[in-house]
Design an enzyme around this catalytic site. Structure first.
Site, PDB file in Angstrom:
ATOM      1  N   ARG A 143       4.250   4.068  -5.211  1.00 29.58           N
ATOM      2  CA  ARG A 143       5.228   3.048  -4.622  1.00 29.58           C
ATOM      3  C   ARG A 143       6.601   3.755  -4.298  1.00 29.58           C
ATOM      4  O   ARG A 143       6.907   4.775  -4.950  1.00 29.58           O
ATOM      5  CB  ARG A 143       5.362   1.875  -5.651  1.00 29.58           C
ATOM      6  CG  ARG A 143       4.189   1.000  -5.978  1.00 29.58           C
ATOM      7  CD  ARG A 143       4.401  -0.194  -6.661  1.00 29.58           C
ATOM      8  NE  ARG A 143       3.490  -1.041  -7.089  1.00 29.58           N
ATOM      9  CZ  ARG A 143       2.441  -0.710  -7.995  1.00 29.58           C
ATOM     10  NH1 ARG A 143       2.583   0.137  -8.743  1.00 29.58           N
ATOM     11  NH2 ARG A 143       1.368  -1.320  -8.356  1.00 29.58           N
ATOM     12  N   LYS A 168       5.262  -0.444 -11.753  1.00 32.92           N
ATOM     13  CA  LYS A 168       5.479  -1.882 -11.486  1.00 32.92           C
ATOM     14  C   LYS A 168       5.005  -2.529 -12.939  1.00 32.92           C
ATOM     15  O   LYS A 168       4.133  -2.540 -13.669  1.00 32.92           O
ATOM     16  CB  LYS A 168       4.498  -2.566 -10.358  1.00 32.92           C
ATOM     17  CG  LYS A 168       4.748  -3.790 -10.018  1.00 32.92           C
ATOM     18  CD  LYS A 168       4.035  -4.104  -8.805  1.00 32.92           C
ATOM     19  CE  LYS A 168       4.597  -5.582  -8.415  1.00 32.92           C
ATOM     20  NZ  LYS A 168       3.800  -6.136  -7.184  1.00 32.92           N
ATOM     21  N   HIS A 246       5.914   2.068   3.055  1.00 35.61           N
ATOM     22  CA  HIS A 246       5.072   1.660   2.006  1.00 35.61           C
ATOM     23  C   HIS A 246       3.716   1.781   2.606  1.00 35.61           C
ATOM     24  O   HIS A 246       2.598   1.690   1.885  1.00 35.61           O
ATOM     25  CB  HIS A 246       5.398   0.324   1.678  1.00 35.61           C
ATOM     26  CG  HIS A 246       4.674  -0.298   0.624  1.00 35.61           C
ATOM     27  ND1 HIS A 246       4.998   0.069  -0.739  1.00 35.61           N
ATOM     28  CD2 HIS A 246       3.732  -1.349   0.566  1.00 35.61           C
ATOM     29  CE1 HIS A 246       4.175  -0.483  -1.652  1.00 35.61           C
ATOM     30  NE2 HIS A 246       3.268  -1.531  -0.894  1.00 35.61           N
ATOM     31  N   ARG A 249       1.573   4.300   1.485  1.00 32.63           N
ATOM     32  CA  ARG A 249       0.510   4.060   0.242  1.00 32.63           C
ATOM     33  C   ARG A 249      -0.458   3.170   0.849  1.00 32.63           C
ATOM     34  O   ARG A 249      -1.702   3.546   0.362  1.00 32.63           O
ATOM     35  CB  ARG A 249       1.561   3.074  -0.669  1.00 32.63           C
ATOM     36  CG  ARG A 249       0.596   2.607  -1.930  1.00 32.63           C
ATOM     37  CD  ARG A 249       1.748   1.769  -2.438  1.00 32.63           C
ATOM     38  NE  ARG A 249       1.250   0.965  -3.695  1.00 32.63           N
ATOM     39  CZ  ARG A 249       0.779   1.068  -4.763  1.00 32.63           C
ATOM     40  NH1 ARG A 249       0.833   2.572  -5.217  1.00 32.63           N
ATOM     41  NH2 ARG A 249       0.280   0.351  -5.545  1.00 32.63           N
ATOM     42  N   HIS A 280      -2.218  -0.723  -9.773  1.00 30.35           N
ATOM     43  CA  HIS A 280      -2.276  -2.216  -9.808  1.00 30.35           C
ATOM     44  C   HIS A 280      -2.751  -3.053 -10.980  1.00 30.35           C
ATOM     45  O   HIS A 280      -3.420  -2.354 -11.943  1.00 30.35           O
ATOM     46  CB  HIS A 280      -3.495  -2.450  -8.771  1.00 30.35           C
ATOM     47  CG  HIS A 280      -3.146  -2.086  -7.262  1.00 30.35           C
ATOM     48  ND1 HIS A 280      -4.162  -2.041  -6.109  1.00 30.35           N
ATOM     49  CD2 HIS A 280      -2.110  -2.288  -6.768  1.00 30.35           C
ATOM     50  CE1 HIS A 280      -3.657  -1.915  -5.119  1.00 30.35           C
ATOM     51  NE2 HIS A 280      -2.128  -1.862  -5.422  1.00 30.35           N
ATOM     52  N   TYR A 289      -7.612  -4.645   0.124  1.00 30.94           N
ATOM     53  CA  TYR A 289      -7.550  -3.828   1.398  1.00 30.94           C
ATOM     54  C   TYR A 289      -8.849  -3.923   2.204  1.00 30.94           C
ATOM     55  O   TYR A 289      -8.838  -3.694   3.586  1.00 30.94           O
ATOM     56  CB  TYR A 289      -7.442  -2.203   0.979  1.00 30.94           C
ATOM     57  CG  TYR A 289      -6.161  -1.828   0.684  1.00 30.94           C
ATOM     58  CD1 TYR A 289      -5.047  -1.649   1.397  1.00 30.94           C
ATOM     59  CD2 TYR A 289      -6.143  -1.476  -0.790  1.00 30.94           C
ATOM     60  CE1 TYR A 289      -3.849  -1.242   0.978  1.00 30.94           C
ATOM     61  CE2 TYR A 289      -4.847  -1.141  -1.159  1.00 30.94           C
ATOM     62  CZ  TYR A 289      -3.535  -0.899  -0.537  1.00 30.94           C
ATOM     63  OH  TYR A 289      -2.311  -0.792  -0.783  1.00 30.94           O
TER      64      TYR A 289
END
Length: 313
Positions: A143, A168, A246, A249, A280, A289
């Site tokens: 990220r 995150k 982004h 990524r 994640h 995705y």
């Protein structure tokens, strides 16, 4: 085969790919019961809208999630019977729909890094930092915030492991890097220290030695994108619109997954590794995705269909 039998096959195949389908199964079985009561033999947008109208009142996010579940089932069915028509993605309004990622080609990534290295600055630090920063995100899927927060000490040169301490939700993780990436980072830090005249705590810095900021990174990326034709010049919006940092990524994740299918690897097993690598919170965030990128969806559906036919033999 009846829609109920097709649903059983669909759920079995997707579970074999590693999906958690408890919610999807409940929703789809309600949908199939409605279709059976209506005497429907095939799925289309009209059938979905009639079923959706028969359900208890719900918010736009819930209704859109139902649409996504039925849509994927219909796409799978249409791969073996063209009479099925998948409801279009935007059939229902949903404020939480995620923007489809832009997937860069290898040439575009090379052009981004090359153009970034030419960004002007007094001592050449801007080009050095930005080209390395964009390149690291492209090859690791970090990220933006994670890459900006890196310190020089987060790279263990001896083992080639990068410590991501500011992930995150406060999560930390370790990323083993390819030796070529480690060499590139060593080259960067050596030249960075030479230009600064001292060692630096932050990994990525500006000309004055301060940590690279998100605003500066995005502004530089916008300039690079315009220079290579990925964004049009915008008179009133300085950064303009177009592919983002982004999306590097996203590209890393998608290219990794495409390679699995092409190499015949087991997506269910590999997905756990990729989810951990990307930081994640849940594999569901990584599975997104497959639904967001047409090429991935086609590969996943082709594999699911092949497994389904083999199971019938």
């Amino acid at each position: 085969m009846s829609l109920a039998s097709q649903l059983d096959r669909y759920l079995a195949v997707r579970r074999s790919l590693g999906y958690d389908l408890r919610t999807s199964e409940r929703v789809l079985r309600r949908f199939i019961r409605f279709a059976d009561d209506a005497g429907a033999q095939h799925i289309d947008a009209d059938l979905f809208l009639r079923w959706d109208a028969s359900q208890p009142a719900a918010g736009s996010s819930t209704r859109s999630a139902r649409l996504g579940m039925v849509r994927l089932f219909a796409l799978w069915l249409s791969s073996v019977d063209l009479a099925h028509e998948a409801p279009p993605r935007g059939l229902l309004p949903d404020r939480t729909i995620r923007k489809r990622p832009y997937i860069y080609s290898k040439v575009e990534i090379g052009d981004i890094i090359a153009a970034a290295s030419e960004l002007p600055s007094t001592y050449g630090m801007r080009g050095l930092t930005c080209s390395t920063f964009f390149g690291l995100i492209a090859v690791t899927g970090l990220r933006i915030s994670e890459a900006l927060a890196l310190d020089t000490s987060d790279l263990d040169v001896a083992t080639g492991v990068l410590s991501v301490r500011h992930g995150k939700l406060g999560k930390e993780r370790l990323l083993p890097l390819d030796p070529t990436v480690v060499d590139r980072l060593i080259t960067y830090t050596t030249e960075r220290n030479r230009l600064l005249g001292r060692a630096s705590t932050p990994l990525f810095v500006r000309c004055n030695g301060d940590r690279l900021s998100e605003w500066s990174a995005r502004a530089s990326f916008a300039r690079v994108s315009r220079a290579i034709g990925l964004r049009e010049y915008s008179r009133f919006k300085r950064h303009g619109k177009g592919p983002r940092i982004h999306d590097l990524r996203h590209t890393f994740a998608v290219r990794t997954m495409i390679d699995w299918y092409r190499m015949g690897k087991d997506p269910a097993r590999e997905m756990i590794r990729l989810t951990t690598w990307l930081g994640h919170a849940s594999p569901d965030h990584t599975f997104w995705y497959i639904e967001a990128v047409p090429e991935l969806l086609e590969l996943a559906m082709a594999r699911a269909t092949r497994i389904g036919w083999e199971a019938q033999r």
